[in-house]
Design a protein around this motif. Sequence first.
Motif, PDB file in Angstrom:
ATOM      1  N   ILE A  70      -6.768   1.051  -6.804  1.00 22.65           N
ATOM      2  CA  ILE A  70      -7.625   3.061  -7.532  1.00 22.65           C
ATOM      3  C   ILE A  70      -8.637   2.564  -8.127  1.00 22.65           C
ATOM      4  O   ILE A  70      -9.044   3.163  -7.538  1.00 22.65           O
ATOM      5  N   ASP A  71      -8.497   2.043  -8.585  1.00 19.46           N
ATOM      6  CA  ASP A  71      -9.588   1.323  -9.543  1.00 19.46           C
ATOM      7  C   ASP A  71     -10.584   0.833  -8.905  1.00 19.46           C
ATOM      8  O   ASP A  71     -12.206   0.842  -8.905  1.00 19.46           O
ATOM      9  N   ALA A  72     -10.105   0.362  -8.027  1.00 16.63           N
ATOM     10  CA  ALA A  72     -11.589  -0.480  -6.818  1.00 16.63           C
ATOM     11  C   ALA A  72     -11.987   0.941  -5.678  1.00 16.63           C
ATOM     12  O   ALA A  72     -13.200   0.781  -5.798  1.00 16.63           O
ATOM     13  N   VAL A  73     -10.802   1.701  -5.495  1.00 18.57           N
ATOM     14  CA  VAL A  73     -11.659   2.790  -5.180  1.00 18.57           C
ATOM     15  C   VAL A  73     -12.486   3.767  -5.791  1.00 18.57           C
ATOM     16  O   VAL A  73     -13.345   3.746  -5.637  1.00 18.57           O
TER      17      VAL A  73
ATOM     18  N   ALA B 110      -6.262   1.906   1.894  1.00 11.97           N
ATOM     19  CA  ALA B 110      -5.980   0.394   3.053  1.00 11.97           C
ATOM     20  C   ALA B 110      -7.021   0.128   3.578  1.00 11.97           C
ATOM     21  O   ALA B 110      -7.080  -0.444   3.912  1.00 11.97           O
ATOM     22  N   HIS B 111      -8.195   1.131   3.680  1.00 11.86           N
ATOM     23  CA  HIS B 111      -9.652   0.229   4.604  1.00 11.86           C
ATOM     24  C   HIS B 111     -10.612   0.206   3.938  1.00 11.86           C
ATOM     25  O   HIS B 111     -11.958   0.190   3.991  1.00 11.86           O
ATOM     26  N   GLY B 112     -10.340   0.555   2.359  1.00 10.38           N
ATOM     27  CA  GLY B 112     -11.851   0.940   1.473  1.00 10.38           C
ATOM     28  C   GLY B 112     -12.010   2.267   1.299  1.00 10.38           C
ATOM     29  O   GLY B 112     -12.279   2.598   2.631  1.00 10.38           O
ATOM     30  N   PHE B 113     -13.230   2.809   0.832  1.00 12.16           N
ATOM     31  CA  PHE B 113     -14.034   4.097   0.655  1.00 12.16           C
ATOM     32  C   PHE B 113     -14.730   3.486   1.532  1.00 12.16           C
ATOM     33  O   PHE B 113     -15.262   4.389   2.344  1.00 12.16           O
ATOM     34  N   GLU B 114     -15.407   2.570   1.826  1.00  9.71           N
ATOM     35  CA  GLU B 114     -16.218   2.543   2.819  1.00  9.71           C
ATOM     36  C   GLU B 114     -16.591   2.666   3.824  1.00  9.71           C
ATOM     37  O   GLU B 114     -17.573   2.812   4.675  1.00  9.71           O
TER      38      GLU B 114
ATOM     39  N   MET C 214       0.922  -1.277   0.131  1.00 10.92           N
ATOM     40  CA  MET C 214      -0.262  -0.235  -0.220  1.00 10.92           C
ATOM     41  C   MET C 214       0.789   1.391   0.296  1.00 10.92           C
ATOM     42  O   MET C 214       0.841   2.318  -0.214  1.00 10.92           O
ATOM     43  N   GLN C 215       1.969   0.922   0.774  1.00 11.08           N
ATOM     44  CA  GLN C 215       3.030   2.271   0.299  1.00 11.08           C
ATOM     45  C   GLN C 215       3.044   2.770  -0.780  1.00 11.08           C
ATOM     46  O   GLN C 215       3.399   3.886  -0.856  1.00 11.08           O
TER      47      GLN C 215
ATOM     48  N   ARG D 169      -4.062  27.335   1.874  1.00  5.62           N
ATOM     49  CA  ARG D 169      -5.188  26.722   1.989  1.00  5.62           C
ATOM     50  C   ARG D 169      -5.174  25.124   0.451  1.00  5.62           C
ATOM     51  O   ARG D 169      -6.001  24.362   0.491  1.00  5.62           O
ATOM     52  N   ARG D 170      -4.182  25.734  -0.378  1.00  2.00           N
ATOM     53  CA  ARG D 170      -4.161  24.431  -1.446  1.00  2.00           C
ATOM     54  C   ARG D 170      -3.544  23.405  -0.639  1.00  2.00           C
ATOM     55  O   ARG D 170      -3.906  22.774  -0.981  1.00  2.00           O
ATOM     56  N   GLU D 171      -1.988  24.006  -0.134  1.00  2.00           N
ATOM     57  CA  GLU D 171      -1.953  22.853   0.270  1.00  2.00           C
ATOM     58  C   GLU D 171      -2.166  22.326   1.790  1.00  2.00           C
ATOM     59  O   GLU D 171      -2.649  20.587   1.333  1.00  2.00           O
ATOM     60  N   THR D 172      -3.518  22.941   2.066  1.00  2.00           N
ATOM     61  CA  THR D 172      -4.815  22.168   3.099  1.00  2.00           C
ATOM     62  C   THR D 172      -5.521  21.089   2.477  1.00  2.00           C
ATOM     63  O   THR D 172      -5.408  19.775   2.947  1.00  2.00           O
ATOM     64  N   ARG D 173      -5.837  21.335   1.319  1.00  3.04           N
ATOM     65  CA  ARG D 173      -6.709  20.664   0.469  1.00  3.04           C
ATOM     66  C   ARG D 173      -5.584  19.545  -0.008  1.00  3.04           C
ATOM     67  O   ARG D 173      -6.784  18.532  -0.267  1.00  3.04           O
ATOM     68  N   HIS D 174      -3.995  20.161  -0.759  1.00  6.54           N
ATOM     69  CA  HIS D 174      -4.077  18.620  -1.463  1.00  6.54           C
ATOM     70  C   HIS D 174      -3.825  17.603   0.062  1.00  6.54           C
ATOM     71  O   HIS D 174      -3.890  16.076  -0.223  1.00  6.54           O
ATOM     72  N   ARG D 175      -3.545  17.662   0.846  1.00  2.94           N
ATOM     73  CA  ARG D 175      -3.353  17.152   1.748  1.00  2.94           C
ATOM     74  C   ARG D 175      -3.991  15.904   2.505  1.00  2.94           C
ATOM     75  O   ARG D 175      -4.484  14.557   2.954  1.00  2.94           O
ATOM     76  N   ILE D 176      -5.543  17.223   2.724  1.00  6.14           N
ATOM     77  CA  ILE D 176      -6.603  16.161   2.756  1.00  6.14           C
ATOM     78  C   ILE D 176      -6.547  15.091   2.226  1.00  6.14           C
ATOM     79  O   ILE D 176      -7.360  13.860   2.365  1.00  6.14           O
ATOM     80  N   ALA D 177      -6.710  15.474   0.756  1.00  4.83           N
ATOM     81  CA  ALA D 177      -6.783  14.881  -0.334  1.00  4.83           C
ATOM     82  C   ALA D 177      -5.603  13.292  -0.121  1.00  4.83           C
ATOM     83  O   ALA D 177      -6.180  12.401  -0.114  1.00  4.83           O
ATOM     84  N   GLU D 178      -4.860  13.515   0.007  1.00  2.22           N
ATOM     85  CA  GLU D 178      -4.102  12.526   0.007  1.00  2.22           C
ATOM     86  C   GLU D 178      -4.146  11.745   1.307  1.00  2.22           C
ATOM     87  O   GLU D 178      -4.422  10.281   1.071  1.00  2.22           O
ATOM     88  N   THR D 179      -4.110  12.341   2.305  1.00  6.28           N
ATOM     89  CA  THR D 179      -4.583  11.453   3.180  1.00  6.28           C
ATOM     90  C   THR D 179      -5.927  10.449   3.359  1.00  6.28           C
ATOM     91  O   THR D 179      -5.817   9.587   3.390  1.00  6.28           O
ATOM     92  N   ALA D 180      -7.359  10.812   2.385  1.00 12.69           N
ATOM     93  CA  ALA D 180      -8.463  10.128   2.368  1.00 12.69           C
ATOM     94  C   ALA D 180      -7.926   9.158   1.133  1.00 12.69           C
ATOM     95  O   ALA D 180      -8.035   8.115   1.798  1.00 12.69           O
ATOM     96  N   LEU D 181      -7.047   8.814   0.405  1.00 12.28           N
ATOM     97  CA  LEU D 181      -6.813   8.110  -1.365  1.00 12.28           C
ATOM     98  C   LEU D 181      -6.161   6.937  -0.180  1.00 12.28           C
ATOM     99  O   LEU D 181      -6.123   6.404  -0.380  1.00 12.28           O
ATOM    100  N   ARG D 182      -4.888   7.913   0.864  1.00 12.26           N
ATOM    101  CA  ARG D 182      -4.554   6.358   1.880  1.00 12.26           C
ATOM    102  C   ARG D 182      -5.415   5.765   2.891  1.00 12.26           C
ATOM    103  O   ARG D 182      -4.773   4.612   2.539  1.00 12.26           O
TER     104      ARG D 182
END
Length: 225
Positions: free
Chosen positions: A140-143, A60-64, A1-2, A43-56
């Motif tokens: 990624i496709d599964a997500v 790891a745990h699935g979308f749902e 996953m890393q 604001r841009r950096e925070t938005r990207h950080r949230i997106a990166e965290t969410a995708l990780r």
Amino acid sequence: MQKNLHRVQFVLHSVRKHKSLSMSGTSHPADDASAEGVRERKRRETRHRIAETALRLFLAHGFEGTTLDVIATESGISRRTFFSYFKSKDDILLFSQDVHWRAIYDDLLETSPDVPPLDAVRDIMVKHMARYTTEEMVAIDAVMRSSATLQSRKQAFYAEQEQVLFSQLCEVWRQPERRTALRMVAMVSMGAMRLTTQTWNEQASPRKPMAKVLREAFESLKSEL
């Protein structure tokens, strides 16, 4: 996953940084522009950080299996702050898709107008697709398939990208008389991408790399022209 996380981060950081806002006509224009630039950058950096965290977390745990509360906590923000950047988990996936395509368009805008447009689009799309292994693409496709919003607007998404691709092509190949041909390039390129996604998803294991399937789709197209 890393490995998946590293690839996702690469896509998110590949977007060209926005230009600073022009200075206003206040009594201290330089200071005001600088302050606005810092706010926008944060604001841009925070938005990207949230997106990166969410995708990780999705990988790891699935979308749902990933809640908004967990995304907010892992991103170091409150749930209320989350909604200042994204409306939902689906919105995060739409953002990541937008970032991926903007990175493709950035490369396209740097293409020499001496290169045939269809070849340029093919090479750039294949290059970006080749950065992912088959294992990463499956994850990624599964997500992406877990998002009801993405699934319901898939056709509209391709139509939108076709229009954007056409406008970017016109920025590189500026002759007005080429516009009809460029529109066709945009249409067949997005068609190749759609067919590639469908073909790749229908493959039995082990799947070919999606970049290879995409290149084969373009080669089949050119052989019939």
